[in-house]
Structures are given as structure tokens and as C-alpha cells.
Design a protein around this motif. Structure first.
Motif, PDB file in Angstrom:
ATOM      1  N   LEU A 333       0.871  -1.174   0.000  1.00  0.00           N
ATOM      2  CA  LEU A 333       0.000   0.000   0.000  1.00  0.00           C
ATOM      3  C   LEU A 333       0.905   1.220   0.000  1.00  0.00           C
ATOM      4  O   LEU A 333       1.680   1.426   0.936  1.00  0.00           O
ATOM      5  CB  LEU A 333      -0.915  -0.004   1.235  1.00  0.00           C
ATOM      6  CG  LEU A 333      -1.808  -1.236   1.391  1.00  0.00           C
ATOM      7  CD1 LEU A 333      -2.746  -1.064   2.589  1.00  0.00           C
ATOM      8  CD2 LEU A 333      -2.632  -1.473   0.128  1.00  0.00           C
ATOM      9  N   SER A 335       1.656   5.550  -1.081  1.00  0.00           N
ATOM     10  CA  SER A 335       1.053   6.881  -1.171  1.00  0.00           C
ATOM     11  C   SER A 335       0.889   7.201  -2.652  1.00  0.00           C
ATOM     12  O   SER A 335       1.849   7.057  -3.419  1.00  0.00           O
ATOM     13  CB  SER A 335       1.981   7.932  -0.558  1.00  0.00           C
ATOM     14  OG  SER A 335       2.269   7.628   0.781  1.00  0.00           O
ATOM     15  N   ASP A 336      -0.318   7.611  -3.054  1.00  0.00           N
ATOM     16  CA  ASP A 336      -0.556   7.901  -4.476  1.00  0.00           C
ATOM     17  C   ASP A 336       0.458   8.951  -4.949  1.00  0.00           C
ATOM     18  O   ASP A 336       0.660   9.958  -4.288  1.00  0.00           O
ATOM     19  CB  ASP A 336      -1.995   8.412  -4.655  1.00  0.00           C
ATOM     20  CG  ASP A 336      -2.424   8.339  -6.105  1.00  0.00           C
ATOM     21  OD1 ASP A 336      -1.698   7.693  -6.900  1.00  0.00           O
ATOM     22  OD2 ASP A 336      -3.458   8.920  -6.441  1.00  0.00           O
ATOM     23  N   ILE A 348      -3.457   6.479   9.756  1.00  0.00           N
ATOM     24  CA  ILE A 348      -3.813   5.151   9.226  1.00  0.00           C
ATOM     25  C   ILE A 348      -4.728   4.463  10.241  1.00  0.00           C
ATOM     26  O   ILE A 348      -4.413   4.444  11.429  1.00  0.00           O
ATOM     27  CB  ILE A 348      -2.552   4.284   9.003  1.00  0.00           C
ATOM     28  CG1 ILE A 348      -1.495   5.063   8.203  1.00  0.00           C
ATOM     29  CG2 ILE A 348      -2.915   2.972   8.302  1.00  0.00           C
ATOM     30  CD1 ILE A 348      -0.138   4.372   8.130  1.00  0.00           C
ATOM     31  N   THR A 367       6.004   4.467   8.016  1.00  0.00           N
ATOM     32  CA  THR A 367       5.031   4.972   8.996  1.00  0.00           C
ATOM     33  C   THR A 367       5.785   5.607  10.159  1.00  0.00           C
ATOM     34  O   THR A 367       6.959   5.305  10.380  1.00  0.00           O
ATOM     35  CB  THR A 367       4.152   3.842   9.587  1.00  0.00           C
ATOM     36  OG1 THR A 367       4.983   2.985  10.383  1.00  0.00           O
ATOM     37  CG2 THR A 367       3.443   3.038   8.517  1.00  0.00           C
ATOM     38  N   THR A 377       1.153   8.074   7.772  1.00  0.00           N
ATOM     39  CA  THR A 377       1.979   7.700   6.619  1.00  0.00           C
ATOM     40  C   THR A 377       3.244   8.551   6.619  1.00  0.00           C
ATOM     41  O   THR A 377       3.228   9.727   6.963  1.00  0.00           O
ATOM     42  CB  THR A 377       1.214   7.897   5.297  1.00  0.00           C
ATOM     43  OG1 THR A 377       0.913   9.289   5.123  1.00  0.00           O
ATOM     44  CG2 THR A 377      -0.089   7.115   5.280  1.00  0.00           C
ATOM     45  N   THR A 403      -6.030  -5.980   2.317  1.00  0.00           N
ATOM     46  CA  THR A 403      -5.705  -4.585   1.965  1.00  0.00           C
ATOM     47  C   THR A 403      -6.875  -3.659   2.289  1.00  0.00           C
ATOM     48  O   THR A 403      -6.700  -2.455   2.422  1.00  0.00           O
ATOM     49  CB  THR A 403      -5.353  -4.406   0.470  1.00  0.00           C
ATOM     50  OG1 THR A 403      -6.495  -4.786  -0.317  1.00  0.00           O
ATOM     51  CG2 THR A 403      -4.128  -5.217   0.067  1.00  0.00           C
ATOM     52  N   ASP A 407      -6.873   1.680   6.234  1.00  0.00           N
ATOM     53  CA  ASP A 407      -7.210   2.795   5.353  1.00  0.00           C
ATOM     54  C   ASP A 407      -6.409   4.041   5.700  1.00  0.00           C
ATOM     55  O   ASP A 407      -6.049   4.258   6.865  1.00  0.00           O
ATOM     56  CB  ASP A 407      -8.711   3.099   5.469  1.00  0.00           C
ATOM     57  CG  ASP A 407      -9.242   3.755   4.201  1.00  0.00           C
ATOM     58  OD1 ASP A 407      -8.542   3.699   3.166  1.00  0.00           O
ATOM     59  OD2 ASP A 407     -10.337   4.328   4.251  1.00  0.00           O
ATOM     60  N   PHE A 408      -6.111   4.825   4.667  1.00  0.00           N
ATOM     61  CA  PHE A 408      -5.522   6.154   4.855  1.00  0.00           C
ATOM     62  C   PHE A 408      -5.764   6.960   3.589  1.00  0.00           C
ATOM     63  O   PHE A 408      -6.004   6.371   2.518  1.00  0.00           O
ATOM     64  CB  PHE A 408      -4.022   6.060   5.193  1.00  0.00           C
ATOM     65  CG  PHE A 408      -3.172   5.278   4.211  1.00  0.00           C
ATOM     66  CD1 PHE A 408      -2.586   5.885   3.110  1.00  0.00           C
ATOM     67  CD2 PHE A 408      -2.943   3.909   4.401  1.00  0.00           C
ATOM     68  CE1 PHE A 408      -1.793   5.160   2.226  1.00  0.00           C
ATOM     69  CE2 PHE A 408      -2.147   3.182   3.513  1.00  0.00           C
ATOM     70  CZ  PHE A 408      -1.570   3.813   2.429  1.00  0.00           C
ATOM     71  N   LYS A 411      -4.287   6.293  -0.366  1.00  0.00           N
ATOM     72  CA  LYS A 411      -3.893   4.869  -0.449  1.00  0.00           C
ATOM     73  C   LYS A 411      -3.900   4.403  -1.901  1.00  0.00           C
ATOM     74  O   LYS A 411      -4.883   4.587  -2.603  1.00  0.00           O
ATOM     75  CB  LYS A 411      -4.884   4.069   0.393  1.00  0.00           C
ATOM     76  CG  LYS A 411      -4.739   2.567   0.357  1.00  0.00           C
ATOM     77  CD  LYS A 411      -5.725   1.955   1.372  1.00  0.00           C
ATOM     78  CE  LYS A 411      -6.215   0.599   0.957  1.00  0.00           C
ATOM     79  NZ  LYS A 411      -7.250   0.084   1.891  1.00  0.00           N
ATOM     80  N   TYR A 412      -2.796   3.827  -2.333  1.00  0.00           N
ATOM     81  CA  TYR A 412      -2.684   3.344  -3.709  1.00  0.00           C
ATOM     82  C   TYR A 412      -2.062   1.959  -3.713  1.00  0.00           C
ATOM     83  O   TYR A 412      -1.119   1.691  -2.971  1.00  0.00           O
ATOM     84  CB  TYR A 412      -1.804   4.288  -4.549  1.00  0.00           C
ATOM     85  CG  TYR A 412      -1.484   3.709  -5.912  1.00  0.00           C
ATOM     86  CD1 TYR A 412      -2.402   3.767  -6.952  1.00  0.00           C
ATOM     87  CD2 TYR A 412      -0.274   3.036  -6.138  1.00  0.00           C
ATOM     88  CE1 TYR A 412      -2.131   3.183  -8.185  1.00  0.00           C
ATOM     89  CE2 TYR A 412       0.009   2.450  -7.377  1.00  0.00           C
ATOM     90  CZ  TYR A 412      -0.923   2.530  -8.398  1.00  0.00           C
ATOM     91  OH  TYR A 412      -0.661   1.943  -9.607  1.00  0.00           O
TER      92      TYR A 412
END
Ligand code: AMP
Ligand code: GLY
Length: 424
Positions: A333, A335-336, A348, A367, A377, A403, A407-408, A411-412
Motif C-alpha cells: 500500500l 502513497s498515491d 492510518i 510509517t 503515513t 488490503t 485505510d488512509f 492509499k494506492y
């Protein structure tokens, strides 16, 4: 035993997780660590390149065994520094870490000892490199000699691209001094496999195979990253290929390093390409892979610390390395925006969903705790969600389900980790 792990990524979280299972370990420190590692180890704010501070800390806490996770400190000679102080440390000395630190060295080694790899030439003069390219077959591969965060490899489809690549690496120094020397190498095709191994200077023990997905986007498109996900074992890595590699690549590499007066102790990570002409070495790394480690160590039956001590003591021949007959998949996972620009500092949620579930691991890569004590993040790669299953397909289904548990913002993830499993 008191141990100190040096590093702060998902790989180090996996190493700390295995260390925590060892019957030999009483206390774990990690420098600098991250918010996930902090659940198992005491994190200390010392950077991986601050050798003097690390040594002083190890002495103060009477550390029995140090494990180096990352490439930079190894290539910089951190093992020699600990050894000089009489502290037991797992990893190659500087003169052996060059196996990863210089691609020109590793190519020359393979040529000298007839270890299969792509045909190549080394260059220190950009003019000579350009002259060589005039008659070279395209596509062709350019590699900065030194460490470049996995980005110093350019695959060029045309002569124009290759010319631009020489300018980037050798003249504009896009990868800094790593580009003082450049390797130009034949382009190969075939499935890629990562094979990690433990080495004690003379003996080698092969871990189970894995496969990484280096590109940022589905379908292996987008920029190269540190790795967006992995699976283990690789269905392409058959018993026949394993036997061939043991004969032509693994032990020959260990013997070559010893013959050069550079005995290798630690992890050799063989980056292989399974070509039509047989398996060939793409690259060597002098450490565990990231995120390969997140699917390999959860499948290992042995006490990791016992194996590492055997490497340092030169007694690896007495170790029977064993892996579970199962499979694991890790989905990163991120960061976009990674590997370019991305925002960080987002809280998160959902970690509690992993509690008490033996088949699932939520490895932290980037993290940290914010001032309010929340886990946020702190990097491009944020978490590595690993699931273990009876088959690769089962492990993949479970990993993708998990996955959704965390969540955050931003998320990508790639949606096709392990897709090759279906095609194998
Ligand atoms: P390396 O850091 O040397 O493993 O290179 C990074 C990636 O570039 C590899 O994982 C391959 O996907 C690709 N690559 C490197 N060398 C070659 C080659 N000779 N032929 C084709 N692809 C290559
Ligand atoms: N996953 C590739 C590496 O660790 O270099």
C-alpha cells in the motif's frame, strides 16, 4: 540475546518479526525503525549511516548481535566498523558488499568465473560508450555502476534513447557518482525471479524463491519503484532450474568471492532472468530484498537468528534450511504519486483487524507516530500487506482482502500482484 536491527522499512519489520519469534532473543532494538517495528522492538532515533552513534549505542546496551538490513550502510562498510569493536554483526564486509555496490565489479567477477549473465562492456569515458552504441543491437541496457535506489538502470529501445541515457548517467550525473562508471549490457527477456540465500563465506543455503513487481502501475507500466508487491514461491522457478542455478550460479558466486579474497558473509540476493538460454544473473544484492523478505521470511521454518549466527560463525554447513510447503503474497500500500511526488502525514486506521490472525502480516514500510501519538503515513511505500495460504491463489485472495482492512488518505496499490501465477 540482545539484538540490534539497522533499517526502517518493511524488510526490517519482517526481520524484526522473525527475530521476535526466536527462542534466543530477549530484547530487540531497531535503529531507526518505524511505528510498526515499535510494537516488537525499542526504536532508537539513530540513522543507518551514523556508524559511530550505532556502535556507541551497541556498546552501551551490550548488544550481542547486530543485523544490517539496508544496502547503503553495508556498501559503506558498517560491518567492518562493528567488527573492529568486537561486536558480532550479520552482513558482508565492505570488500564483499561491493558485489552490490559496483555493477562493473559484479559483471567482471561473473565473466572471470564463467557465471551466466548478459554480455556487457564497462565504460568510464562517455565518448567511448557512445562509440560502442553506434554498432550495438537495440534494445540495450545502460546501468550506472553504483547504488541508485534501484533507478540506475535504463532500458533503451533506440540509439537516440541510448545516447540520451549516456548523457543522463555519465555527463549530467543524474545518479551522482554512481554514474562515474557505466555498464552497457545486452537486453534479455524472460520471467524474473528473486532468490535470496544465506552465506557464511564458504557455504550457501538457498531460501525459497520470490517474484517482485517493480513498476508502479498495473500491467508492469509506469515508473520503476522499490517494489509494489511480491509472491513466493515463483511458479517459474522449477526444480530443474533450481538444480541448474545451484551448479552454475550460487556456489560459483560464493567460491568466486572467496577466491578474490572477499569472502561473503550475509545474504546474497540473486536477481535472475530465466532466458531461453537458461537462467542468467541480472544483478546481485548484498542484503535481503524489499518486499521479497515480506513473503520469504514468513514461510521459513528455521529460527532466523540461529541461521544468521551460523553465517557469522562459518558453520552454515550444519544448517538444514527449511520452508513451509505453502505460499505468500505481499501487496504494497503506497502513497498515491509514488515514486515521484506524494503527500504524507495521513493517519492510518484499521490495524486492529490484523490482531490474532496468524496468516496475515501488516508490515510497516513508511510509517511514524505523529505528535498526537497516531500512526501516520511517512513514505512512498507505507505498508506491505502479506497473507500466507496453501496455494498462491489463496494467498493472493487473502492478501487483497486484507488490503481493505486498513485505510488512509492517498492509499494506492497495484491490483495485479501475482497475476503471473495464472499464466504460469
Ligand atoms: P537491476 O537493478 O540490474 O536488477 O535492473 C533493474 C531491472 O531492469 C531488472 O529487474 C530488469 O527488469 C531490468 N533489467 C536489468 N538488466 C536487464 C537486461 N540485461 N535485460 C533486460 N532487462 C533488464
Ligand atoms: N525488491 C528489490 C530489491 O530489494 O532490490
Amino acid at each position: 540475546m540482545k539484538i540490534l536491527v539497522v533499517g526502517s522499512g518493511g524488510r526490517e519489520h519482517a526481520i524484526v518479526t522473525s527475530a521476535a519469534k526466536s527462542a534466543k532473543v530477549d530484547k530487540i532494538y531497531c535503529a531507526p525503525g518505524n511505528a510498526g517495528i515499535a510494537a516488537l522492538a525499542e526504536c532508537v532515533p539513530i540513522g543507518a549511516m551514523e556508524f559511530d552513534k550505532l556502535v556507541a549505542f551497541a556498546k552501551e546496551k551490550e548488544i550481542d548481535f547486530v543485523i544490517i538490513g539496508m544496502d547503503d550502510p553495508l556498501v559503506g562498510g558498517i560491518v567492518d566498523v562493528f567488527e573492529a569493536e568486537g561486536i558480532r554483526v550479520f552482513g558482508p564486509r565492505k570488500n564483499a558488499a561491493i558485489l552490490e555496490g559496483s555493477k562493473a565489479f559484479s559483471k567482471d567477477l561473473m565473466k572471470k568465473y564463467h557465471i551466466p549473465t548478459a554480455a556487457y562492456e564497462n565504460f568510464t569515458d562517455p565518448k567511448e560508450a557512445l562509440r560502442y552504441l553506434e554498432t550495438a543491437k537495440m534494445p540495450i541496457v545502460l546501468k550506472a555502476d553504483g547504488l541508485a535506489l534501484g533507478k540506475g538502470v535504463l532500458i533503451c529501445n533506440t540509439l537516440e534513447e541510448a545516447r540520451a541515457g549516456v548523457a543522463e548517467i555519465m555527463e549530467e550525473k543524474k545518479f551522482g557518482d554512481a554514474g562515474n562508471t557505466m555498464v552497457i549490457e545486452e537486453f534479455m527477456t524472460g520471467p524474473e525471479v528473486s532468490v535470496l540465500s544465506f552465506v557464511d563465506g564458504k557455504n550457501i543455503r538457498i531460501m525459497t524463491s520470490a517474484q517482485d513487481h517493480k513498476r508502479a502501475k498495473d500491467g508492469d507500466e509506469g515508473l520503476n519503484t522499490g517494489g509494489m508487491g511480491t509472491f513466493s514461491p515463483s511458479p517459474f522457478y522449477t526444480k530443474e532450474i533450481d538444480e541448474l542455478c545451484r551448479k552454475t550460479i550460487y556456489q560459483p558466486t560464493v567460491d568466486a568471492m572467496a577466491a578474490e579474497g572477499r569472502p561473503f558473509v550475509g545474504v546474497i540476493f540473486f536477481g535472475l532472468m530465466l532466458t531461453e538460454e537458461g537462467p542468467k544473473v541480472l544483478e546481485f544484492n548484498a542484503r535481503f530484498g524489499d518486499p521479497e523478505t515480506q513473503v520469504v521470511l514468513p514461510r521459513m521454518k528455521n529460527d532466523m537468528i540461529e541461521v544468521m549466527e551460523a553465517c557469522v560463525d562459518g558453520t552454515l554447513d550444519a544448517i538444514d534450511l527449511q520452508f513451509e510447503d505453502n505460499a505468500a503474497v505481499c501487496v504494497v500500500l503506497a502513497s498515491d504519486g509514488y515514486p515521484l511526488a506524494y503527500e504524507k502525514g495521513f493517519p492510518i486506521t484499521g490495524f486492529e483487524n490484523f490482531e490474532g490472525k496468524d496468516d496475515y502480516y501488516c508490515f510497516h514500510a513508511g510509517t511514524k507516530f505523529d505528535d498526537a501519538g497516531r500512526i501516520v503515513t511517512n513514505g512512498g511505500r507505507v505498508l506491505g500487506i502479506t497473507a500466507v495460504g496453501d496455494s498462491l491463489k489463496e494467498a493472493r485472495t487473502k492478501a487483497y482482502q486484507a488490503t481493505e482492512w486498513v485505510d488512509f488518505s492517498n492509499k494506492y496499490m497495484r491490483r495485479d500482484i501475482g497475476k503471473a501465477i495464472d499464466e504460469a
